[in-house]
Structure formats: C-alpha cells, structure tokens
Design a protein around this motif. Structure first.
Motif, PDB file in Angstrom:
ATOM      1  N   ARG A 133      12.180  39.711  43.790  1.00 44.52           N
ATOM      2  CA  ARG A 133      12.911  38.654  44.480  1.00 44.52           C
ATOM      3  C   ARG A 133      12.252  38.265  45.807  1.00 44.52           C
ATOM      4  NH1 ARG A 133      17.500  41.902  43.271  1.00 44.52           N
ATOM      5  NH2 ARG A 133      17.831  42.242  45.503  1.00 44.52           N
ATOM      6  N   LYS A 134      11.112  38.866  46.102  1.00 43.44           N
ATOM      7  CA  LYS A 134      10.401  38.581  47.348  1.00 43.44           C
ATOM      8  C   LYS A 134       9.147  37.756  47.068  1.00 43.44           C
ATOM      9  CE  LYS A 134      13.188  41.073  49.940  1.00 43.44           C
ATOM     10  NZ  LYS A 134      14.098  40.429  50.925  1.00 43.44           N
ATOM     11  N   GLY A 135       8.652  37.091  48.130  1.00 40.87           N
ATOM     12  CA  GLY A 135       7.375  36.412  48.049  1.00 40.87           C
ATOM     13  C   GLY A 135       7.362  35.118  47.272  1.00 40.87           C
ATOM     14  N   ARG A 136       8.540  34.564  46.936  1.00 39.49           N
ATOM     15  CA  ARG A 136       8.587  33.308  46.188  1.00 39.49           C
ATOM     16  C   ARG A 136       9.889  32.601  46.489  1.00 39.49           C
ATOM     17  NH1 ARG A 136      11.146  33.692  40.944  1.00 39.49           N
ATOM     18  NH2 ARG A 136      12.307  35.649  40.772  1.00 39.49           N
ATOM     19  N   LEU A 137       9.914  31.297  46.221  1.00 37.99           N
ATOM     20  CA  LEU A 137      11.123  30.495  46.371  1.00 37.99           C
ATOM     21  C   LEU A 137      11.540  30.011  44.994  1.00 37.99           C
ATOM     22  CD1 LEU A 137      10.275  28.381  49.558  1.00 37.99           C
ATOM     23  CD2 LEU A 137      11.662  30.466  49.398  1.00 37.99           C
ATOM     24  N   ALA A 138      12.657  30.533  44.515  1.00 36.68           N
ATOM     25  CA  ALA A 138      13.179  30.185  43.202  1.00 36.68           C
ATOM     26  C   ALA A 138      14.660  30.535  43.194  1.00 36.68           C
ATOM     27  CB  ALA A 138      12.445  30.952  42.096  1.00 36.68           C
ATOM     28  N   VAL A 139      15.400  29.913  42.313  1.00 39.27           N
ATOM     29  CA  VAL A 139      16.824  30.240  42.192  1.00 39.27           C
ATOM     30  C   VAL A 139      16.957  31.718  41.824  1.00 39.27           C
ATOM     31  CG1 VAL A 139      18.943  29.799  40.907  1.00 39.27           C
ATOM     32  CG2 VAL A 139      17.465  27.891  41.580  1.00 39.27           C
ATOM     33  N   GLY A 140      17.758  32.436  42.588  1.00 39.67           N
ATOM     34  CA  GLY A 140      17.940  33.864  42.381  1.00 39.67           C
ATOM     35  C   GLY A 140      17.048  34.735  43.244  1.00 39.67           C
ATOM     36  N   ALA A 141      16.004  34.154  43.832  1.00 44.36           N
ATOM     37  CA  ALA A 141      15.150  34.925  44.746  1.00 44.36           C
ATOM     38  C   ALA A 141      15.872  35.156  46.063  1.00 44.36           C
ATOM     39  CB  ALA A 141      13.839  34.177  44.991  1.00 44.36           C
ATOM     40  N   ASP A 142      15.410  36.130  46.821  1.00 42.18           N
ATOM     41  CA  ASP A 142      16.002  36.367  48.135  1.00 42.18           C
ATOM     42  C   ASP A 142      15.733  35.173  49.050  1.00 42.18           C
ATOM     43  OD1 ASP A 142      16.920  38.796  47.307  1.00 42.18           O
ATOM     44  OD2 ASP A 142      15.531  39.998  48.492  1.00 42.18           O
ATOM     45  N   ALA A 143      16.707  34.875  49.887  1.00 41.93           N
ATOM     46  CA  ALA A 143      16.622  33.710  50.782  1.00 41.93           C
ATOM     47  C   ALA A 143      15.818  34.072  52.022  1.00 41.93           C
ATOM     48  CB  ALA A 143      18.015  33.222  51.154  1.00 41.93           C
ATOM     49  N   ASP A 144      14.523  34.330  51.806  1.00 43.50           N
ATOM     50  CA  ASP A 144      13.559  34.578  52.878  1.00 43.50           C
ATOM     51  C   ASP A 144      12.599  33.390  52.886  1.00 43.50           C
ATOM     52  OD1 ASP A 144      14.681  37.125  53.129  1.00 43.50           O
ATOM     53  OD2 ASP A 144      13.151  38.062  51.879  1.00 43.50           O
ATOM     54  N   LEU A 145      12.616  32.614  53.951  1.00 43.96           N
ATOM     55  CA  LEU A 145      11.754  31.437  53.954  1.00 43.96           C
ATOM     56  C   LEU A 145      11.373  31.042  55.375  1.00 43.96           C
ATOM     57  CD1 LEU A 145      13.620  28.705  54.799  1.00 43.96           C
ATOM     58  CD2 LEU A 145      14.635  29.279  52.593  1.00 43.96           C
ATOM     59  N   LEU A 146      10.247  30.343  55.445  1.00 45.20           N
ATOM     60  CA  LEU A 146       9.716  29.845  56.704  1.00 45.20           C
ATOM     61  C   LEU A 146       9.583  28.335  56.622  1.00 45.20           C
ATOM     62  CD1 LEU A 146       6.697  32.330  57.078  1.00 45.20           C
ATOM     63  CD2 LEU A 146       9.097  32.735  57.669  1.00 45.20           C
ATOM     64  N   VAL A 147       9.850  27.668  57.722  1.00 40.13           N
ATOM     65  CA  VAL A 147       9.614  26.230  57.844  1.00 40.13           C
ATOM     66  C   VAL A 147       8.473  26.053  58.832  1.00 40.13           C
ATOM     67  CG1 VAL A 147      10.605  24.000  58.455  1.00 40.13           C
ATOM     68  CG2 VAL A 147      12.032  25.722  57.303  1.00 40.13           C
ATOM     69  N   LEU A 148       7.339  25.509  58.331  1.00 44.47           N
ATOM     70  CA  LEU A 148       6.114  25.378  59.113  1.00 44.47           C
ATOM     71  C   LEU A 148       5.793  23.912  59.350  1.00 44.47           C
ATOM     72  CD1 LEU A 148       3.879  27.872  57.075  1.00 44.47           C
ATOM     73  CD2 LEU A 148       5.149  28.385  59.158  1.00 44.47           C
ATOM     74  N   GLU A 149       5.503  23.553  60.576  1.00 41.77           N
ATOM     75  CA  GLU A 149       5.126  22.178  60.882  1.00 41.77           C
ATOM     76  C   GLU A 149       3.805  21.855  60.208  1.00 41.77           C
ATOM     77  OE1 GLU A 149       5.217  21.706  65.103  1.00 41.77           O
ATOM     78  OE2 GLU A 149       7.368  22.195  65.245  1.00 41.77           O
ATOM     79  N   LYS A 150       3.745  20.691  59.552  1.00 34.79           N
ATOM     80  CA  LYS A 150       2.589  20.368  58.719  1.00 34.79           C
ATOM     81  C   LYS A 150       1.290  20.300  59.507  1.00 34.79           C
ATOM     82  CE  LYS A 150       4.801  17.994  54.844  1.00 34.79           C
ATOM     83  NZ  LYS A 150       4.896  16.724  54.071  1.00 34.79           N
TER      84      LYS A 150
END
Length: 394
Positions: free
Chosen positions: A349-366
C-alpha cells in the motif's frame, strides 16, 4: 478515524502514481486513497477539506529504506554521535515511510530505543519500520534470534545494516552471512514480511564478493540482500552493476557532501545514468537517505578526518537533480524512491497512488519541484510549504 484524517480532496494536480495518469482529483478517506478522477467529481458539494494542486504534480510519499532515526555516528568518540530524527526532518524531505536502523554503534544505540522511536514517529503521523541487528555479526537482537524479532515484533521487517568490506565491519564469514540471511528469509516468510538483509558496503577491495560467495554456496537468491552505498566509488558502482546484472537490487545513498564527492562519491543522478546505460532496469535501483547517519571521511590508516550528517531532504534534492538537471522523466525518477523500495520491503500500500493505497502523497510545484503539501496516512503534515504538524520536541 481522527478528526484530522477524515476526508480530503486534492484538486487540480497532474498525477504520477508513479506512472503518469494525467490531471485527476484524489479523494482520501481516513488513511487510504478512496477515489481517483471522475469518482471524486460527485463529491464537490460536500464539506470536505481541500488542497489546491494547481500547477503541481501529485506523487506518492517517498519511501526511505534506510535512515537512522535515533542518530548514528560515534566514529570519533561520544561527541560525534549524530542527533536523532525529528518529525519535521522527514516531512520537509517528503519522506512519509521509512525504515530505521542502527549502524556502527550498537552499544550506546540500542534496539529498544530504535523501536521506541519508530513508535513515536508512528504516533506523530508517519509510517516507520525497523531493522533488527546492526553492523556487527553475530547481530544483537531484541528477542533471542533474528527470526523471532522479525516474526514477533510488528515493526521489524528485516535485519541490517550489516557491514561488509569495511574496516568498521566485524568481517563476517560466508557461513555467518549465510546463516543470518537464512534466518531473516524464513522469519520474513513466516510473518509475511520482506525478511531482507540490508547490507552496508564499504570501500574495501572485496566490495560485494561476500554476498556473491553466499549465493554460490547456498540456495539463497541474490535478492535476499539489499546492498547500499553502491555509489561510494566508481569501482563499487561497477561491482553494483555486475550484481544487478546477475539479478540483484542495488541502493544508492542520496546524502553526500562536496568533500565526499571529491573523494570519490558519485551523486545518485550520475550513478543512475551509469546503471541504465549498462542495461540495468530502473526497477533494480533504489535510493535511500541514510538520514542522520554520520558521513565520515577516513584517511588511509582508517583515522577519522571529517564527519557530516545524512540529510532527510536528500531524496527530494536527488529528484530535482534527476528531473530538472539530467532530464529524466518524472515517472522514472520517482521509481527508486517510491514504488521500488515499497516492493523491496513488501509494503503493497506504499509507494503508489491507487484506490486502496495508503494516503501518503506529495504535491510538488511543477517548475521547481518544491514541496507545496505533504499528506501522510491521510493527514495534512505540510501545507503551502509550512509544517502544520510538529513532533513533541519540534
């Protein structure tokens, strides 16, 4: 589900999961990703917390397979023990999942303290695992054996970092390394964990030969070992390429200094370019911070002549170098710090963004890849570049 990890929508960002998915909204509920894209649109009228990701990339939180959460060092005496990690050290570096380890010092640094620190970081909002053992073989354990530690202690996912080819190593024999790796492997099988052996590799001429000897003389696969510091020198990098071409996975240390580079360290971006040019798959490469470890320099007689501290923001710095300076695609540059280490550690559930994965995420300025927001286990930890959650002593 606590009040600060209820439901959150991240709008307007371009998603790299780490593969590119285009511009999608993300809904998190509790500690998991609940919906992506069109499924989020129908919720716009609800009173949800929102994060703006306009002109930004949304990527998985970084997974750091080796960091020294209780500090490390000590090679120059008690005054050179490095400080322990704080919550905001990880958050400001985009690290939401990590594995803590002991290093050279397993006398004044202990496994109970390591485990307690991991639980403290968990209570503060991150995800933290540990390795049992340290540089030395026979290893120190919390319970009676490595196998018991991995099976019975929830936070222990393997053993490490065990030192080879280094004057600080205990110079384990092939038999000792084989027994250690076997214990870790079976412990991992019984517990459904990685059971990995994280290997500290020094700059002695033996390089990765001890690991190859174990594989030649046993039924263990090369993937049982995860050697780190492979970008320590050009000779070790070549040995790492050979190791990967035989099927192994190699790790580069993101923390370095100008002095260490002048002495032979190869920045991760250059090391990655070299292994890809040699035909090694990017899926066989990981980066770790070695955060809060000492970064010592020794003379030819092994005497300490300088020491700095591993940085938790080194993965973010490396990502910028890979994408903004070397021209790597963002999805490619993310693999060694998200999906690859998560798979190595058996954390699906780590290291990816998908339904059911843990809600760990970063928002990076382009434009700059600067951190705008950090979410860990569904909780906003950094908003508009400023920490909104701090540890007890931050």
């Amino acid at each position: 589900m606590s009040a600060d990890t209820m439901m959150l929508v991240i709008d307007g960002g371009e998603i790299f999961a780490p593969q590119p998915l285009g511009e999608l909204s993300i809904l998190t509920a509790g500690e998991r990703v609940a919906a992506l894209g069109a499924d989020v649109a129908g919720l716009r009228g609800l009173p949800l917390e929102r994060l703006c990701a306009d002109d930004c990339y949304v990527v998985p939180g970084f997974v750091d397979g080796l960091t020294h959460i209780t500090g490390g060092g000590g090679e120059g005496g008690f005054a050179t023990r490095t400080p322990e990690m704080r919550l905001t050290d990880a958050v400001l570096g985009g690290v939401t999942t990590m594995v803590g380890a002991l290093g050279t010092d397993a006398i004044t640094q202990t496994l109970p303290a390591l485990l307690a620190k991991a639980r403290a970081l968990e209570s503060e909002g991150l995800t933290c695992y540990c390795y049992t053992g340290s540089y030395q073989v026979p290893v120190r354990t919390l319970l009676s054996t490595v196998q018991e530690d991995i099976v019975l202690v929830d936070r222990f996912v393997g053993v490490g970092e065990v030192a080879i080819s280094d004057h600080r190593s205990s110079h384990p024999s092939c038999h000792e390394l084989t027994r250690l790796a076997s214990e870790a492997r079976v412990g991992g099988m019984l517990a459904g964990k990685a059971g990995i052996v994280m290997i500290h590799t020094g700059d002695a001429d033996t390089r990765l030969t001890p690991l190859l000897d174990v594989v030649r003389q046993s039924a263990l696969p090369l993937t049982q070992f995860w050697p780190t510091h492979i970008n320590r020198s050009s000779d070790l990098l070549q040995a790492g390429i050979d190791f990967a071409q035989k099927g192994g996975v190699i790790d580069f240390t993101a923390s370095t200094t100008p002095d260490l580079i002048a002495a032979g360290d190869i920045p991760c971006v250059q090391a990655l370019s070299a292994v890809l040019e040699a035909g090694v798959s990017v899926e066989q490469v990981t980066f770790t911070t070695d955060g809060h470890a000492s970064l010592p320099r020794f003379d030819a007689q092994g005497q300490l002549i300088g020491l700095q501290i591993g940085r938790m923001d080194s993965l973010l710095t490396t990502l910028r170098q890979c994408v903004l300076e070397a021209g790597f695609a963002l999805g490619t540059a993310l693999l060694p710090i998200t999906q690859n280490p998560a798979e190595r550690l058996k954390l699906p559930r780590k290291g990816r963004l998908a339904v059911g994965a843990d809600a760990d995420l970063l928002v990076l300025e382009k434009r700059t890849l600067a951190l705008r927001h950090v979410v860990a286990r569904g909780r906003v930890m950094l908003r508009d570049g400023l920490p909104v959650c701090r540890g007890y002593f931050d």
